[in-house]
Design an enzyme around this catalytic site. Structure first.
Site, PDB file in Angstrom:
ATOM      1  N   LYS A  22      23.115  35.757  54.790  1.00 29.34           N
ATOM      2  CA  LYS A  22      22.354  35.186  53.663  1.00 29.34           C
ATOM      3  C   LYS A  22      23.237  35.131  52.418  1.00 29.34           C
ATOM      4  O   LYS A  22      23.282  34.131  51.711  1.00 29.34           O
ATOM      5  CB  LYS A  22      21.128  36.044  53.368  1.00 29.34           C
ATOM      6  N   ARG A 121      19.297  42.755  36.501  1.00 37.28           N
ATOM      7  CA  ARG A 121      20.125  41.688  37.061  1.00 37.28           C
ATOM      8  C   ARG A 121      20.616  40.691  35.999  1.00 37.28           C
ATOM      9  O   ARG A 121      20.385  39.498  36.077  1.00 37.28           O
ATOM     10  CB  ARG A 121      19.392  40.948  38.169  1.00 37.28           C
ATOM     11  N   ASP A 306      23.482  47.333  49.807  1.00 35.99           N
ATOM     12  CA  ASP A 306      22.464  46.661  50.631  1.00 35.99           C
ATOM     13  C   ASP A 306      22.172  47.407  51.929  1.00 35.99           C
ATOM     14  O   ASP A 306      21.285  47.001  52.674  1.00 35.99           O
ATOM     15  CB  ASP A 306      22.896  45.224  50.949  1.00 35.99           C
TER      16      ASP A 306
HETATM   17  C1  EPZ Z   1      24.792  40.197  45.217  1.00 32.88           C
HETATM   18  O1  EPZ Z   1      23.902  40.198  44.122  1.00 32.88           O
HETATM   19  C2  EPZ Z   1      23.907  40.207  46.457  1.00 32.88           C
HETATM   20  N1  EPZ Z   1      23.076  39.010  46.480  1.00 32.88           N
HETATM   21  C3  EPZ Z   1      23.019  41.453  46.466  1.00 32.88           C
HETATM   22  O2  EPZ Z   1      22.292  41.463  47.686  1.00 32.88           O
HETATM   23  C4  EPZ Z   1      23.922  42.685  46.442  1.00 32.88           C
HETATM   24  O3  EPZ Z   1      23.123  43.844  46.392  1.00 32.88           O
HETATM   25  C5  EPZ Z   1      24.827  42.622  45.209  1.00 32.88           C
HETATM   26  O4  EPZ Z   1      25.586  41.389  45.226  1.00 32.88           O
HETATM   27  C6  EPZ Z   1      25.813  43.786  45.160  1.00 32.88           C
HETATM   28  O5  EPZ Z   1      26.587  43.794  46.314  1.00 32.88           O
HETATM   29  C7  EPZ Z   1      23.633  37.840  46.863  1.00 32.88           C
HETATM   30  O6  EPZ Z   1      24.809  37.770  47.180  1.00 32.88           O
HETATM   31  C8  EPZ Z   1      22.735  36.647  46.867  1.00 32.88           C
HETATM   32  P1  EPZ Z   1      26.198  41.744  41.256  1.00 32.88           P
HETATM   33  P2  EPZ Z   1      24.487  39.926  42.619  1.00 32.88           P
HETATM   34  O7  EPZ Z   1      26.374  40.650  40.279  1.00 32.88           O
HETATM   35  O8  EPZ Z   1      25.631  38.999  42.696  1.00 32.88           O
HETATM   36  C9  EPZ Z   1      25.548  44.053  37.173  1.00 32.88           C
HETATM   37  C10 EPZ Z   1      20.418  41.663  49.063  1.00 32.88           C
HETATM   38  O9  EPZ Z   1      19.703  42.642  49.329  1.00 32.88           O
HETATM   39  N2  EPZ Z   1      25.823  42.750  36.527  1.00 32.88           N
HETATM   40  O10 EPZ Z   1      27.379  42.157  42.104  1.00 32.88           O
HETATM   41  O11 EPZ Z   1      23.347  39.579  41.757  1.00 32.88           O
HETATM   42  C11 EPZ Z   1      24.225  44.053  37.915  1.00 32.88           C
HETATM   43  O12 EPZ Z   1      23.169  44.368  37.037  1.00 32.88           O
HETATM   44  C12 EPZ Z   1      20.853  41.403  47.647  1.00 32.88           C
HETATM   45  O13 EPZ Z   1      20.860  40.847  49.910  1.00 32.88           O
HETATM   46  C13 EPZ Z   1      25.910  42.674  35.146  1.00 32.88           C
HETATM   47  O14 EPZ Z   1      25.755  43.680  34.445  1.00 32.88           O
HETATM   48  O15 EPZ Z   1      25.001  41.386  42.256  1.00 32.88           O
HETATM   49  C14 EPZ Z   1      24.426  45.122  38.962  1.00 32.88           C
HETATM   50  O16 EPZ Z   1      24.169  46.388  38.380  1.00 32.88           O
HETATM   51  C15 EPZ Z   1      20.241  42.408  46.666  1.00 32.88           C
HETATM   52  N3  EPZ Z   1      26.174  41.477  34.561  1.00 32.88           N
HETATM   53  C16 EPZ Z   1      25.921  45.028  39.279  1.00 32.88           C
HETATM   54  O17 EPZ Z   1      26.516  44.294  38.195  1.00 32.88           O
HETATM   55  C17 EPZ Z   1      26.351  40.325  35.294  1.00 32.88           C
HETATM   56  O18 EPZ Z   1      26.608  39.250  34.704  1.00 32.88           O
HETATM   57  C18 EPZ Z   1      26.222  44.289  40.571  1.00 32.88           C
HETATM   58  O19 EPZ Z   1      25.594  43.023  40.501  1.00 32.88           O
HETATM   59  C19 EPZ Z   1      26.255  40.413  36.711  1.00 32.88           C
HETATM   60  C20 EPZ Z   1      26.002  41.632  37.308  1.00 32.88           C
END
Ligand code: EPZ
Length: 419
Positions: A22, A121, A306
């Site tokens: 996904k 997020r 995850d």
């Molecule tokens: C991706 O989400 C995945 N989703 C998530 O999977 C996964 O848990 C996550 O990466 C971490 O591995 C998809 O790929 C569609 P991040 P994403 O940006 O990209 C902070 C599942 O269960 N952050 O790596 O949204 C954020 O708050 C889902 O399949 C900022 O602060 O995750 C978090 O604490 C859930 N500012 C951390 O970084 C930003 O601009 C990681 O988020 C972006 C993120």
């Protein structure tokens, strides 16, 4: 609202065919916006989130077809760069169309994704990175309005936090920028490498794959290609956990052990026998009760957030006790109260949880709260004595293709009841 009825207590045995990931499918779909000729992506998992993004891309005027496991897209009819709130709010990863739209068309108006159950997020890093390439960003009325006169310009991007989506957004944008972009503190998840591999097939020039520094030399245009989505490492780990929690033996096929080595190490630490093939993995728990294992969730290649809820469920019936630290999201323990209703002994202190294994969990009516928490409740129900009813399983349909059929195929007594 659909529910799952699960009769627990069976050792699960057999084979599960793993679907495309996904979390690779979504950025790959967003990247179709960059192609100036038709593009085909196969091994696409039939999930609610995938269908939502296909619908959103169709709303841009793109001729996009989803037949069987293959999506074909032709952007020659794209006639707007607007991603509305009503779609983005149901699927946060829609923000991934921002980078491609600005890079190719010079403008985009994309709704800010809301938060979700597991955290706020934010997307500040996505916006900061696009500004570093010359985009002018305004955020008002819940929308991100990004514009650039002419092409984005290659530049230096340094992420303050490791962000999967942020890395994907800027990687796609940099592919069409004028000049060289260096992305530092980049996320290294396999889904990012999968995206980079498809972009390279489309004509992009990217170096540093699998590292935290990506160097992109922008090109004038990207063409279509045929591509297949990488296997879903989280789905793989989830079904192997089903064998671990029930003392059974499960082989996952059409997958790749290299995608989840850190998780496989934890299964071995539990006392499971893990056998690795080229495109399959078998976990044999040999009827034993797993040893509870401690871990901290961290960016790839360390333990993936995850898989946190799923391994916590296994720990709930494990021997001994274990500590789990969730370092990625601020609210990703919502499965804990539900597991506790089934008799789990879990103490939470902030983002740390101490799980003391119990001999047996007992069936109880429980409620799914988010995608991976839902699977942890399914795992607990498979191990519990009696019949468990899990409510709000629409969460699980977001990320697990044909879940009942796959579980029934390895002996689980599970059925979907509506109402
Ligand atoms: C991706 O989400 C995945 N989703 C998530 O999977 C996964 O848990 C996550 O990466 C971490 O591995 C998809 O790929 C569609 P991040 P994403 O940006 O990209 C902070 C599942 O269960 N952050 O790596 O949204 C954020 O708050 C889902 O399949 C900022 O602060 O995750 C978090 O604490 C859930 N500012 C951390 O970084 C930003 O601009 C990681 O988020 C972006 C993120």
């Amino acid at each position: 609202m659909d529910k799952f009825l699960i009769q627990g207590g069976q050792k699960l045995e057999g084979e599960v065919r793993i679907s495309g990931a996904k979390n690779a499918a979504l950025p790959l779909l967003a990247a179709t916006i960059l192609a100036d000729s038709p593009i085909r992506i196969s091994n696409m998992p039939n999930l609610r989130d995938v269908n939502t993004l296909v619908k959103l891309i169709a709303g841009l005027g793109v001729a996009i077809e989803y037949a069987g496991d293959t999506v074909t897209a032709d952007t020659s009819t794209l006639n707007n760069q607007f991603a509305p709130y009503d779609l983005v709010k149901t699927m946060r990863a829609s923000i991934l169309v921002l980078g491609p739209l600005v890079a190719r068309y010079g403008e985009a108006k994309v709704s800010l994704p809301g938060g979700c159950a597991i955290g706020s997020r934010p997307v500040d890093q996505h916006l900061k990175a696009l500004e570093a390439l010359g985009a002018h960003i305004e955020v008002e009325n819940g929308y991100v309005h990004a514009k650039v006169d002419g092409r984005l310009k290659g530049g230096e991007v340094i992420f303050d936090v490791v962000t999967v989506g942020g890395t994907e957004n800027i990687l796609m944008a940099a592919a069409l920028a004028d000049g060289v972009t260096t992305i530092r503190n980049a996320a290294r998840e396999p889904e990012i490498t999968d995206l980079a591999n498809m972009l390279i097939k489309m004509g992009a020039k990217i170096e540093g794959l699998d590292t935290d520094t990506l160097v992109v030399t922008g090109v004038e245009s990207l063409h279509g290609c045929d591509y297949a989505v990488v296997a879903d490492r989280i789905e793989t780990g989830s079904y192997l956990a089903a064998a671990a929690i029930t003392g059974g033996r499960v082989r996952t096929t059409h997958t790749d052990p290299a995608l989840l080595e850190c998780v496989l190490d934890k299964f071995e630490e539990m006392g499971a026998e893990v056998t690795r093939g080229d495109d399959w993995i078998e976990l044999d728990m040999q009827g034993k009760r797993p040893k509870a294992v401690s871990f901290r969730t961290l960016p790839h290649p360390d333990f993936p957030t995850d898989m946190q809820a799923q391994i916590m469920a296994v720990n709930a019936i494990g021997r001994g006790f274990a500590t789990i630290s969730e370092t990625i999201f601020e609210n990703r323990f919502m499965h804990v109260p539900e597991l506790s209703r089934m008799g789990a002994n879990i103490q939470v202190e902030g983002n740390d949880a101490v799980v003391t294994g119990v001999e047996k969990l007992s069936a109880a009516p429980v409620m799914a709260t988010d995608l991976r928490a839902s699977f942890s409740l399914v795992l607990a129900a498979l191990a519990a004595e009696g019949e468990t009813l899990i409510d709000r399983i629409y969460h699980i349909d977001r990320g697990y293709e044909h879940i009942e059929a796959k579980l029934q195929g390895i002996g689980a007594k599970i059925k979907r009841v509506s109402g």
